[in-house]
Design an enzyme around this catalytic site. Structure first.
Site, PDB file in Angstrom:
ATOM      1  N   ARG A 203       0.866  -1.189   0.000  1.00 19.34           N
ATOM      2  CA  ARG A 203       0.000   0.000   0.000  1.00 19.34           C
ATOM      3  C   ARG A 203       0.893   1.227   0.000  1.00 19.34           C
ATOM      4  O   ARG A 203       1.914   1.253   0.682  1.00 19.34           O
ATOM      5  CB  ARG A 203      -0.899   0.046   1.237  1.00 19.34           C
ATOM      6  CG  ARG A 203      -1.822  -1.138   1.423  1.00 19.34           C
ATOM      7  CD  ARG A 203      -2.791  -0.892   2.582  1.00 19.34           C
ATOM      8  NE  ARG A 203      -3.426  -2.125   3.038  1.00 19.34           N
ATOM      9  CZ  ARG A 203      -4.484  -2.687   2.476  1.00 19.34           C
ATOM     10  NH1 ARG A 203      -5.024  -2.106   1.406  1.00 19.34           N
ATOM     11  NH2 ARG A 203      -5.011  -3.797   2.953  1.00 19.34           N
TER      12      ARG A 203
ATOM     13  N   ARG B  50      -6.190  -5.562  -0.412  1.00 17.75           N
ATOM     14  CA  ARG B  50      -7.627  -5.285  -0.340  1.00 17.75           C
ATOM     15  C   ARG B  50      -7.933  -3.806  -0.202  1.00 17.75           C
ATOM     16  O   ARG B  50      -7.375  -3.123   0.633  1.00 17.75           O
ATOM     17  CB  ARG B  50      -8.233  -6.051   0.846  1.00 17.75           C
ATOM     18  CG  ARG B  50      -9.750  -6.001   0.943  1.00 17.75           C
ATOM     19  CD  ARG B  50     -10.420  -6.709  -0.219  1.00 17.75           C
ATOM     20  NE  ARG B  50     -10.075  -8.107  -0.269  1.00 17.75           N
ATOM     21  CZ  ARG B  50     -10.748  -9.068   0.357  1.00 17.75           C
ATOM     22  NH1 ARG B  50     -11.783  -8.777   1.102  1.00 17.75           N
ATOM     23  NH2 ARG B  50     -10.383 -10.324   0.241  1.00 17.75           N
TER      24      ARG B  50
ATOM     25  N   HIS C 119       3.381  -9.515   1.166  1.00 14.45           N
ATOM     26  CA  HIS C 119       3.093  -8.594   2.257  1.00 14.45           C
ATOM     27  C   HIS C 119       4.363  -8.099   2.939  1.00 14.45           C
ATOM     28  O   HIS C 119       4.307  -7.239   3.811  1.00 14.45           O
ATOM     29  CB  HIS C 119       2.185  -9.301   3.273  1.00 14.45           C
ATOM     30  CG  HIS C 119       1.562  -8.395   4.278  1.00 14.45           C
ATOM     31  ND1 HIS C 119       1.877  -8.433   5.625  1.00 14.45           N
ATOM     32  CD2 HIS C 119       0.631  -7.413   4.149  1.00 14.45           C
ATOM     33  CE1 HIS C 119       1.173  -7.525   6.276  1.00 14.45           C
ATOM     34  NE2 HIS C 119       0.406  -6.891   5.412  1.00 14.45           N
TER      35      HIS C 119
ATOM     36  N   TYR D  45       0.436   5.583  11.938  1.00 12.75           N
ATOM     37  CA  TYR D  45       0.658   4.224  12.422  1.00 12.75           C
ATOM     38  C   TYR D  45       2.036   4.138  13.067  1.00 12.75           C
ATOM     39  O   TYR D  45       2.987   4.735  12.574  1.00 12.75           O
ATOM     40  CB  TYR D  45       0.616   3.203  11.282  1.00 12.75           C
ATOM     41  CG  TYR D  45      -0.695   3.037  10.561  1.00 12.75           C
ATOM     42  CD1 TYR D  45      -1.784   3.869  10.789  1.00 12.75           C
ATOM     43  CD2 TYR D  45      -0.848   2.024   9.622  1.00 12.75           C
ATOM     44  CE1 TYR D  45      -2.974   3.697  10.110  1.00 12.75           C
ATOM     45  CE2 TYR D  45      -2.032   1.840   8.935  1.00 12.75           C
ATOM     46  CZ  TYR D  45      -3.094   2.678   9.175  1.00 12.75           C
ATOM     47  OH  TYR D  45      -4.266   2.507   8.501  1.00 12.75           O
TER      48      TYR D  45
ATOM     49  N   ARG E 180      -3.183  -5.426  19.381  1.00 18.34           N
ATOM     50  CA  ARG E 180      -4.077  -4.270  19.200  1.00 18.34           C
ATOM     51  C   ARG E 180      -5.485  -4.694  18.829  1.00 18.34           C
ATOM     52  O   ARG E 180      -6.463  -4.208  19.373  1.00 18.34           O
ATOM     53  CB  ARG E 180      -3.534  -3.346  18.115  1.00 18.34           C
ATOM     54  CG  ARG E 180      -4.546  -2.267  17.688  1.00 18.34           C
ATOM     55  CD  ARG E 180      -3.992  -1.353  16.623  1.00 18.34           C
ATOM     56  NE  ARG E 180      -3.491  -2.048  15.466  1.00 18.34           N
ATOM     57  CZ  ARG E 180      -4.232  -2.433  14.422  1.00 18.34           C
ATOM     58  NH1 ARG E 180      -5.531  -2.222  14.426  1.00 18.34           N
ATOM     59  NH2 ARG E 180      -3.684  -3.036  13.383  1.00 18.34           N
TER      60      ARG E 180
END
Length: 714
Positions: free
Chosen positions: A395, A425, A455, A488, A584
């Site tokens: 991403r 996604r 990933h 993040y 989390r």
């Protein structure tokens, strides 16, 4: 199930509800912790507004991904119970009950707490009916100029079929009658995204208050449109109006899988087209919608009554992002500016010379992503001695500096390769665009290993130096996304260690070529070896505990769902290994169950930044927390990460870096401001700061403020 029930008898060895929490109800418990931030009156007001929107945004994704998948699975005839003991039907019923409760709490928070507080702070959201005639006239004039031309009423009759309702769109269902008749006709009006969802009153008093802060007055767009429907249906009588919102599944079922297609790029583009027309999975309406409109829309969308949610409050809570972004710094967190990593503070010095001296551990957003990771790739793209650059993109932002750097490097004649994961996604369309941009610039673009998602977060630079070619790498826990790097928390390692960079070379060869399970020296890579490596590390702690040596397992992850890892952690607990999990999101393991997991504690931290980094620590017979084994990586303890994705985890060998990681985890465990403890029944209890804690202690100010202060003074 209560804690007493769980502790009454030791659980059996088989998986079941006594040792495995349902994944989807656990995820909803995570979103409950998100919603709790909106209730927290110690938070600045507009931050609370933002969390109301984030809660709904999360819920939208849950319905698109998880509920869409469960409904498809149920329709395919799956009646089996999962490891938590629930069938798909039971899980869907449980999630509906939880969502209904949570949305009721959200509405109560907004209408009875946040909305009055906004009014008191000078941000007034009026109802159209409550305005003066003068204000109504001004807004009506705005509507005629700015809204009416872009609105398109769509009638439903024998000549006009029921229109397609796009995913997450907000709509008005309207019933109209002709003069002299009682027959009611349906029409749908889509509320367009191009208009502000909260319309400012054109002539409202917005003078600054005594602190110099501006005030604001708004009316919701849907109310303004409803008040002016007569302009869209001239000569007709408006008999009834009902807002509604539709969520469609993102779980597309296709006859061919992605490992059977000839062109993955075309395949993903076709899947995006199909997703647009995917089945509806949720219909949201107001608490008392007109029954004719409600039934007509439900039947046209082919939904059952259990998939209709009638609720109080705004139809589109994500509209509140507009309110949260208002220029009222007095109602927001003080802005945080990431600091340049100390090792990279001298911008005149080549980043490669720094990396040759030692590894550099990065912690975002406390340390600047721009002045470290972006700089690494940018400097490589401009350096005449750099011969090649390789990077994975899962991403990234729409205006990604990484895409620009890779294109610049390719145009300069460097060998540039990029692995673009087309199946990330909800980012598929963006990644398809990036892939085509890169290909047109001469970048070698690959789409990953057949049958697996890529990933891992890796970048590689090959540079010509006096001693010959040298490789440099970045290995991270988060995406190459400058925007989320401000929101993040993630870790990264800049390294010139030839053993590690050699492994990164191998992983790119595997991603772009035909390598079959290459051997890695230090990098731990899924799906080949990561699961077995984690099992070895956990088993080693069990052996140390059994031998009376120091043992310890600490993992900081986003989610824990993998059954085999869960079972091994239970065995570790039973052997006396202290296990601390900072998770989390959802966690399917049950902590604190007598005879099973009494040595396991699970903590969740939800607050200012989204906790995204993955850290793993194993004592390996050392009592010193800074010793033993330390790793960071891209994978959570989920089946998909360990079996169906290419993931990378790197050991952290530098002593100072390991000490930093130990300090980071200590701050996590000491947090009593934003931390929650998981109970054996899957619920969570919010911590409260101890009364004797110092005013600047992590227990009182929490993780985020602690780490910002440390970064500012380092």
């Amino acid at each position: 199930m209560t804690q007493t029930d769980l502790n009454a008898t030791p659980p059996s060895d088989a998986l079941g509800p006594d040792r495995f929490v349902n994944r989807d109800t656990s995820w909803l418990e995570f979103n409950r912790r998100v919603l709790a931030q909106a209730f927290d009156r110690e938070q600045p007001l507009l931050e609370r507004v933002k969390f109301l929107a984030i809660f709904s945004n999360n819920l939208d994704e849950f319905y698109m991904k998880r509920v869409g998948y469960m409904l498809r699975d149920l329709q395919a005839g799956n009646r089996r119970a999962g490891p938590d003991g629930m069938t798909r039907a039971e899980a869907l019923a449980a999630t509906r009950e939880l969502v209904t409760d949570l949305q009721s709490q959200q509405s109560d928070c907004y209408q009875n707490d946040v909305l009055p507080a906004l009014h008191d702070a000078g941000i007034r959201i009026h109802t159209y009916a409550g305005l003066t005639e003068e204000h109504q006239a001004s807004l009506n004039a705005w509507f005629m100029r700015n809204a009416l031309p872009v609105l398109t009423p769509l009638a439903v009759d024998p000549g006009h079929p029921f229109p397609f309702v796009s995913n997450l769109s907000e709509n008005l269902g309207v019933l109209v009658t002709r003069p002299g008749t009682a027959e009611r006709h349906f029409a749908r009006v889509k509320i367009p995204d191009v208009l502000p969802r909260f319309v400012p009153l054109p002539d409202a008093d917005s003078r600054p208050d005594e602190l110099g802060m501006p005030s604001f007055d708004f009316v919701p767009l849907d109310e303004l449109i409803t008040a002016n429907l007569g302009a869209m249906f001239p000569g007709m009588t408006i008999a009834a109006v009902a807002p509604f919102r539709v969520t469609r599944s993102a779980a597309i079922e296709r006859e061919d899988s992605d490992d059977e297609v000839e062109d993955l790029l075309e395949y993903v583009e076709e899947e995006l087209h199909l997703r647009r027309f995917a089945d509806a999975v949720r219909l949201e309406m107001g608490p008392n919608p007109d029954p004719t409109i409600s039934e007509l829309v439900r039947e046209e969308l082919k939904l059952s009554e259990r998939e209709v949610y009638r609720r109080e409050g705004p139809m589109e809570y994500t509209d509140l992002f507009q309110i949260a972004s208002l220029p009222r710094p007095d109602l927001k967190e003080e802005p945080w500016t990431p600091v340049a990593p100390r090792a990279l503070a001298d911008e005149e010095r080549s980043i490669f010379s720094v990396m040759r001296e030692r590894d550099v551990l990065l912690h975002h957003p406390y340390e600047s992503f721009e002045h470290s990771v972006e700089r690494f790739v940018d400097e490589a793209s401009r350096d005449p001695n750099v011969l090649a650059i390789k990077q994975t993109i899962y991403r990234t932002s729409r205006d990604s500096p990484f895409v620009a750097s890779l294109i610049r490097a390719a145009e300069a004649g460097k060998a540039v390769a990029c692995l673009v994961e087309l199946r990330a996604r909800f980012d598929e369309a963006r990644n398809v665009t990036f892939a085509r941009q890169l290909e047109q610039a001469g970048v070698h673009v690959a789409y990953g290993v057949v049958g697996l998602k890529t990933h891992c977060k890796c970048s590689l630079v090959v540079r010509r130096e006096d001693e010959g070619l040298r490789t440099y790498a970045h290995i991270g826990t988060g995406n190459y996304h400058p925007a989320t790097a401000q929101l993040y928390t993630d870790l990264g390692l800049l390294t010139a260690d030839p053993t590690l960079t050699g492994d990164v070379v191998r992983i790119f060869n595997e991603l772009t070529g035909h390598a079959h399970k290459p051997a890695y020296d230090r990098l731990v890579v899924a799906p080949h070896a990561m699961r077995s490596r984690f099992e070895e590390l956990i088993d080693r702690e069990i052996q140390h505990a059994s031998a009376g040596k120091p043992s310890r397992i600490v993992a900081k992850i986003n989610s824990l769902e993998d059954r085999k890892i869960t079972q091994r952690l239970y065995k570790a607990s039973q052997a006396g290994v202290p296990v601390t999990l900072v998770v989390r999101g959802f966690c399917c393991l049950r902590p604190g169950v007598m005879g099973l997991s009494e040595n396991i504690r699970v903590i969740s931290i939800v607050g200012r930044f989204l906790e995204h980094s993955r850290i793993f620590h194993f004592a390996n017979a050392s009592a010193d927390p800074a010793q033993g084994g330390w790793y960071i990586g891209s994978a959570d303890w989920m089946y998909r990460n360990l079996n169906n994705r290419v993931e990378a985890m790197t050991p952290i060998l530098d002593g100072d870096a390991r000490t930093r990681l130990a300090g980071l985890l200590d701050a996590q465990l000491r947090d009593h401001r934003y931390a929650w403890d998981m109970n054996p029944d899957g619920s969570y209890t919010a911590r409260t700061p101890p009364t004797d804690a110092a005013s600047d202690a992590p227990e009182r100010i929490g993780l985020f403020e602690t780490l910002m202060r440390e970064a500012s003074t380092s």
